[in-house]
Motif scaffolding. Structure first.
Motif, PDB file in Angstrom:
ATOM      1  N   PHE A 161       1.036  -1.352   0.051  1.00  0.00           N
ATOM      2  CA  PHE A 161       0.148   0.052   0.002  1.00  0.00           C
ATOM      3  C   PHE A 161       0.887   1.299  -0.070  1.00  0.00           C
ATOM      4  O   PHE A 161       2.158   1.289   0.392  1.00  0.00           O
ATOM      5  CB  PHE A 161      -0.904   0.115   1.173  1.00  0.00           C
TER       6      PHE A 161
ATOM      7  N   TYR B 218       0.258   4.975   1.854  1.00  0.00           N
ATOM      8  CA  TYR B 218      -0.639   5.739   2.342  1.00  0.00           C
ATOM      9  C   TYR B 218      -0.157   7.327   2.379  1.00  0.00           C
ATOM     10  O   TYR B 218       1.311   7.290   2.225  1.00  0.00           O
ATOM     11  CB  TYR B 218      -0.600   5.383   3.950  1.00  0.00           C
TER      12      TYR B 218
ATOM     13  N   PRO C 187      -2.688   9.099   8.740  1.00  0.00           N
ATOM     14  CA  PRO C 187      -2.765   8.565   7.327  1.00  0.00           C
ATOM     15  C   PRO C 187      -3.977   7.995   6.649  1.00  0.00           C
ATOM     16  O   PRO C 187      -4.769   7.642   7.351  1.00  0.00           O
ATOM     17  CB  PRO C 187      -1.679   7.485   7.341  1.00  0.00           C
TER      18      PRO C 187
ATOM     19  N   LEU D  22      -5.304   5.952   3.015  1.00  0.00           N
ATOM     20  CA  LEU D  22      -4.984   4.985   1.984  1.00  0.00           C
ATOM     21  C   LEU D  22      -5.171   5.798   0.645  1.00  0.00           C
ATOM     22  O   LEU D  22      -6.148   6.196   0.111  1.00  0.00           O
ATOM     23  CB  LEU D  22      -5.966   3.816   2.185  1.00  0.00           C
TER      24      LEU D  22
END
Lengths: 116, 115
Positions: B34, B36, B44, B46
């Motif tokens: 991922f 972020y 944070p 996504l």
């Protein structure tokens, strides 16, 4: 829809004092996480719950840190006898379990703790 | 154990410049990765997710591709704007937990975009 809320937003303590952080996750989210984010570092997972049960607290300094989520909704993270090394932002996040699939974690704004 | 390395602590660009942030990871499992993004005073959020099935993720003009051979996971954007100024984290999901509840964050790359 309201996001994850945390309070207080800021806390300043002397070494040896205790402090509690409170988190209200997104409504309906069954999984709740607490992270520690030292200045200029990425968040590090401390503990996470599914409903009221602790799933993993292996990174929680158990001698001074404790976390509860008694009704499977709100959660409290407490530090007994804070140390200067605890200075960091404490982030709460929540997610809704989707079986074996990835469930996005939604983060709150954090509580910035300074221990003098 | 799992680990993520971001060597670029700070990147400064001008608007419309090309952005490239490098990340390498280490895990014994097939990774889900991922990116972020964290804006000042916020937690944070996504930005995008990439799995071994699709190798590439695209969101909000950002693109990330993971290379299994080099265990790298780069983030890029063709033309940055001042509003992209933030800290970007490369994150590895723990497949052992089944639903990627355990996330390992890199140290972050602070992007500053000058108008």
């Amino acid at each position: 829809e309201a996001g994850v809320t945390q309070s207080p937003r800021y806390a300043v303590l002397q070494e040896g004092q205790a402090v509690s952080f409170w988190c209200d996750p997104i409504s309906g989210h069954d999984t709740l996480y607490w992270y520690q984010q030292p200045r200029d570092q990425g968040p590090q997972l401390l503990v996470y719950f599914r409903d009221e049960a602790v799933i993993d607290n292996s990174q929680l300094p158990s001698d001074r840190f404790s976390a509860v989520r008694p009704k499977g909704t709100n959660s409290t993270l407490k530090i007994q006898s804070a140390k200067q090394g605890d200075t960091a932002t404490y982030l709460c996040a929540s997610s809704f379990r989707l079986g074996a699939n990835y469930a996005e974690q939604f983060f709150g704004p954090g509580t910035r703790l300074t221990v003098l | 154990g799992d680990s993520v390395t971001q060597m670029q602590g700070q990147v400064t660009l001008s608007e419309d410049d090309f952005l490239f942030i490098n990340c390498t990871y280490s895990t014994t499992w097939y990774p889900t990765l991922f990116w972020y993004v964290q804006y000042p005073g916020e937690g944070p959020q996504l930005l995008l997710k990439v799995t071994t099935a699709n190798n590439k993720g695209i969101s909000r003009g950002f693109e990330a591709t993971y290379d299994k051979r080099t265990t790298s996971f780069h983030l890029q954007k063709a033309s940055v704007q001042e509003s992209d100024s933030a800290v970007y984290y490369c994150v590895l999901g723990d497949m052992l937990s089944g639903s990627f509840n355990k996330l390992t964050f890199g140290a972050g790359t602070r992007l500053a975009v000058c108008p």
